[in-house]
Design a protein around this motif. Structure first.
Motif, PDB file in Angstrom:
ATOM      1  N   MET A 146      26.185  49.209 -64.291  1.00  0.00           N
ATOM      2  CA  MET A 146      24.813  48.758 -64.013  1.00  0.00           C
ATOM      3  C   MET A 146      24.759  47.246 -63.890  1.00  0.00           C
ATOM      4  N   ARG A 147      25.496  46.565 -64.765  1.00  0.00           N
ATOM      5  CA  ARG A 147      25.526  45.098 -64.673  1.00  0.00           C
ATOM      6  C   ARG A 147      26.134  44.636 -63.352  1.00  0.00           C
ATOM      7  N   LEU A 148      27.178  45.349 -62.908  1.00  0.00           N
ATOM      8  CA  LEU A 148      27.819  44.985 -61.646  1.00  0.00           C
ATOM      9  C   LEU A 148      26.896  45.271 -60.455  1.00  0.00           C
ATOM     10  N   LEU A 149      26.169  46.394 -60.531  1.00  0.00           N
ATOM     11  CA  LEU A 149      25.232  46.702 -59.441  1.00  0.00           C
ATOM     12  C   LEU A 149      24.123  45.651 -59.394  1.00  0.00           C
ATOM     13  N   GLU A 150      23.732  45.186 -60.562  1.00  0.00           N
ATOM     14  CA  GLU A 150      22.729  44.120 -60.618  1.00  0.00           C
ATOM     15  C   GLU A 150      23.290  42.855 -59.965  1.00  0.00           C
ATOM     16  N   ARG A 151      24.539  42.593 -60.256  1.00  0.00           N
ATOM     17  CA  ARG A 151      25.184  41.393 -59.716  1.00  0.00           C
ATOM     18  C   ARG A 151      25.251  41.413 -58.191  1.00  0.00           C
ATOM     19  N   VAL A 152      25.406  42.611 -57.604  1.00  0.00           N
ATOM     20  CA  VAL A 152      25.442  42.691 -56.139  1.00  0.00           C
ATOM     21  C   VAL A 152      24.056  43.032 -55.573  1.00  0.00           C
ATOM     22  N   GLY A 153      23.033  42.929 -56.413  1.00  0.00           N
ATOM     23  CA  GLY A 153      21.658  43.085 -55.951  1.00  0.00           C
ATOM     24  C   GLY A 153      21.229  44.514 -55.704  1.00  0.00           C
ATOM     25  N   LEU A 154      21.860  45.479 -56.386  1.00  0.00           N
ATOM     26  CA  LEU A 154      21.563  46.886 -56.104  1.00  0.00           C
ATOM     27  C   LEU A 154      21.201  47.701 -57.349  1.00  0.00           C
ATOM     28  N   ALA A 155      20.683  47.029 -58.381  1.00  0.00           N
ATOM     29  CA  ALA A 155      20.339  47.757 -59.604  1.00  0.00           C
ATOM     30  C   ALA A 155      19.365  48.894 -59.301  1.00  0.00           C
ATOM     31  N   ASP A 156      18.472  48.675 -58.338  1.00  0.00           N
ATOM     32  CA  ASP A 156      17.457  49.691 -58.036  1.00  0.00           C
ATOM     33  C   ASP A 156      17.987  50.813 -57.151  1.00  0.00           C
ATOM     34  N   ARG A 157      19.256  50.755 -56.779  1.00  0.00           N
ATOM     35  CA  ARG A 157      19.842  51.820 -55.945  1.00  0.00           C
ATOM     36  C   ARG A 157      20.908  52.617 -56.713  1.00  0.00           C
ATOM     37  N   ALA A 158      20.976  52.407 -58.009  1.00  0.00           N
ATOM     38  CA  ALA A 158      22.062  52.996 -58.807  1.00  0.00           C
ATOM     39  C   ALA A 158      22.169  54.509 -58.639  1.00  0.00           C
ATOM     40  N   GLY A 159      21.029  55.177 -58.498  1.00  0.00           N
ATOM     41  CA  GLY A 159      21.033  56.637 -58.431  1.00  0.00           C
ATOM     42  C   GLY A 159      21.136  57.180 -57.013  1.00  0.00           C
ATOM     43  N   HIS A 160      21.288  56.305 -56.031  1.00  0.00           N
ATOM     44  CA  HIS A 160      21.365  56.755 -54.643  1.00  0.00           C
ATOM     45  C   HIS A 160      22.793  57.173 -54.284  1.00  0.00           C
ATOM     46  N   TYR A 161      22.881  58.151 -53.396  1.00  0.00           N
ATOM     47  CA  TYR A 161      24.183  58.541 -52.848  1.00  0.00           C
ATOM     48  C   TYR A 161      24.508  57.639 -51.656  1.00  0.00           C
ATOM     49  N   PRO A 162      25.808  57.489 -51.342  1.00  0.00           N
ATOM     50  CA  PRO A 162      26.190  56.629 -50.217  1.00  0.00           C
ATOM     51  C   PRO A 162      25.388  56.906 -48.942  1.00  0.00           C
ATOM     52  N   SER A 163      25.154  58.196 -48.645  1.00  0.00           N
ATOM     53  CA  SER A 163      24.435  58.537 -47.407  1.00  0.00           C
ATOM     54  C   SER A 163      22.995  58.020 -47.413  1.00  0.00           C
ATOM     55  N   GLN A 164      22.500  57.654 -48.597  1.00  0.00           N
ATOM     56  CA  GLN A 164      21.124  57.145 -48.696  1.00  0.00           C
ATOM     57  C   GLN A 164      21.088  55.617 -48.689  1.00  0.00           C
ATOM     58  N   LEU A 165      22.259  55.012 -48.497  1.00  0.00           N
ATOM     59  CA  LEU A 165      22.345  53.548 -48.519  1.00  0.00           C
ATOM     60  C   LEU A 165      22.741  53.026 -47.139  1.00  0.00           C
ATOM     61  N   SER A 166      22.311  51.808 -46.825  1.00  0.00           N
ATOM     62  CA  SER A 166      22.742  51.176 -45.571  1.00  0.00           C
ATOM     63  C   SER A 166      24.224  50.796 -45.692  1.00  0.00           C
ATOM     64  N   GLY A 167      24.814  50.483 -44.561  1.00  0.00           N
ATOM     65  CA  GLY A 167      26.217  50.063 -44.575  1.00  0.00           C
ATOM     66  C   GLY A 167      26.441  48.852 -45.467  1.00  0.00           C
ATOM     67  N   GLY A 168      25.515  47.907 -45.392  1.00  0.00           N
ATOM     68  CA  GLY A 168      25.660  46.689 -46.208  1.00  0.00           C
ATOM     69  C   GLY A 168      25.559  46.999 -47.693  1.00  0.00           C
ATOM     70  N   GLN A 169      24.633  47.925 -48.024  1.00  0.00           N
ATOM     71  CA  GLN A 169      24.499  48.321 -49.438  1.00  0.00           C
ATOM     72  C   GLN A 169      25.755  49.059 -49.894  1.00  0.00           C
ATOM     73  N   GLN A 170      26.273  49.934 -49.032  1.00  0.00           N
ATOM     74  CA  GLN A 170      27.504  50.652 -49.405  1.00  0.00           C
ATOM     75  C   GLN A 170      28.654  49.672 -49.634  1.00  0.00           C
ATOM     76  N   GLN A 171      28.730  48.650 -48.785  1.00  0.00           N
ATOM     77  CA  GLN A 171      29.818  47.695 -48.949  1.00  0.00           C
ATOM     78  C   GLN A 171      29.648  46.907 -50.250  1.00  0.00           C
ATOM     79  N   ARG A 172      28.408  46.627 -50.632  1.00  0.00           N
ATOM     80  CA  ARG A 172      28.199  45.912 -51.901  1.00  0.00           C
ATOM     81  C   ARG A 172      28.540  46.813 -53.092  1.00  0.00           C
ATOM     82  N   VAL A 173      28.269  48.112 -52.968  1.00  0.00           N
ATOM     83  CA  VAL A 173      28.709  49.050 -54.020  1.00  0.00           C
ATOM     84  C   VAL A 173      30.240  49.057 -54.086  1.00  0.00           C
ATOM     85  N   ALA A 174      30.876  49.016 -52.905  1.00  0.00           N
ATOM     86  CA  ALA A 174      32.351  49.022 -52.877  1.00  0.00           C
ATOM     87  C   ALA A 174      32.903  47.774 -53.571  1.00  0.00           C
ATOM     88  N   ILE A 175      32.226  46.647 -53.408  1.00  0.00           N
ATOM     89  CA  ILE A 175      32.658  45.417 -54.084  1.00  0.00           C
ATOM     90  C   ILE A 175      32.481  45.570 -55.594  1.00  0.00           C
TER      91      ILE A 175
END
Ligand code: ADP
Ligand code: MG
Length: 268
Positions: A146-175
């Motif tokens: 959760m802290r890492l998702l916050e760091r990449v600006g995606l704390a509010d997307r934690a419960g989303h599946y990859p298919s529900q995220l944009s490419g940029g969001q998916q890449q930030r999750v990958a980071i």
């Protein structure tokens, strides 16, 4: 970005062991020689950009650093240790799979395609390796994720599946997923090349923050603005050799070699 990272401070000793050192690295696939003697050095804390035309061997070189390919000749070191081999006296022994797996834990890699697990939410993707590989407890791993998702600006997307995220969001999750293993080195292979132009900036911002936190990064990219502003060193590769290297501003502003000039005139 929600959380502020400390500004990069150059506290590195001048004679620090290089994070990556390549000496005459050769790699062939069958008869085709792809890397023809690469020499370079990445210092700890440095953002090292690798540019060059398609097919010049950039991905192959990253894959060699990350133990995904074995080099045929030369020496490749990560943090002072040989990649793929153990040296005893003047003999080299190939590392066993388990030893390779241990070393790979220290290296994070982000690909052009995000390769998230499709059946897991963002936070589950980030938790997976610490739980499976490091034996972290799920609670602890989730908190960290959760802290890492916050760091990449995606704390509010934690419960989303990859298919529900944009490419940029998916890449930030990958980071975030790569960072969850607390790597000492991060490799990026054209991390924004598959993204729609309007999504590139958010990913580059995350990479910029990571650079400012002091992470050692090798970045293959066509984003010359990023290389110029964030990079500490830049190498132009062509045909499996390093053609030119130096400070990004110097190489990008005053390329000395005709091949570099010709490449830059196409991408800048
Ligand atoms: P770049 O990332 O700079 O575009 P690559 O490292 O992907 O270049 O590829 C360099 C060359 O190596 C290309 O000609 C590619 O076809 C070849 N190559 C890469 N991987 C393999 C492989 N596994 N088997 C055979 N040839 C490969
Ligand atoms: Mg490539």
């Amino acid at each position: 970005m929600t959380d502020k990272l400390s500004k990069k401070q150059d506290t590195r000793p001048r004679d620090a062991v290089p994070m990556v050192k390549a000496e005459g690295v050769h790699k062939s696939f069958g008869q085709v020689e792809v890397l023809k003697g690469i020499d370079l050095e990445v210092k700890p804390g440095e953002v090292f950009c690798l540019i060059g035309p398609s097919g010049s061997g950039k991905s192959t070189f990253l894959r060699c650093i990350n133990h995904l390919e074995k080099i045929n000749a030369g020496r490749l070191y990560v943090d002072g240790e040989l990649v793929g081999y153990r040296q005893q006296g003047d003999k080299l022994y190939e590392l066993r799979d388990r030893e390779v797996a241990m070393k790979r834990r220290d290296i994070g890699m982000v690909f052009q395609r995000f390769n998230l697990f499709p059946h897991m939410t963002a936070v589950e993707n980030v938790m997976e390796a610490p739980v499976q590989v490091k034996g972290a407890s799920r609670g602890e791993a989730r908190e960290r994720a959760m802290r890492l998702l916050e760091r990449v600006g995606l704390a509010d997307r934690a419960g989303h599946y990859p298919s529900q995220l944009s490419g940029g969001q998916q890449q930030r999750v990958a980071i975030a997923r790569a960072l969850a293993m607390e790597p000492k080195l991060m490799l990026f292979d054209e991390p924004t090349s598959a993204l729609d132009p309007e999504l590139v900036g958010d990913v580059l911002d995350v990479m910029r923050d990571l650079a400012e936190s002091g992470m050692t990064m090798v970045v293959v990219t066509h984003e010359m603005g990023f290389a110029r502003e964030v990079g500490d060193s830049l190498v132009f590769m062509d045909g499996g050799v390093v053609v030119e290297s130096g400070h990004p501003r110097d190489v990008l502003t005053n390329p000395r070699h005709e091949r570099t000039q010709s490449f830059l005139s196409k991408v800048l």
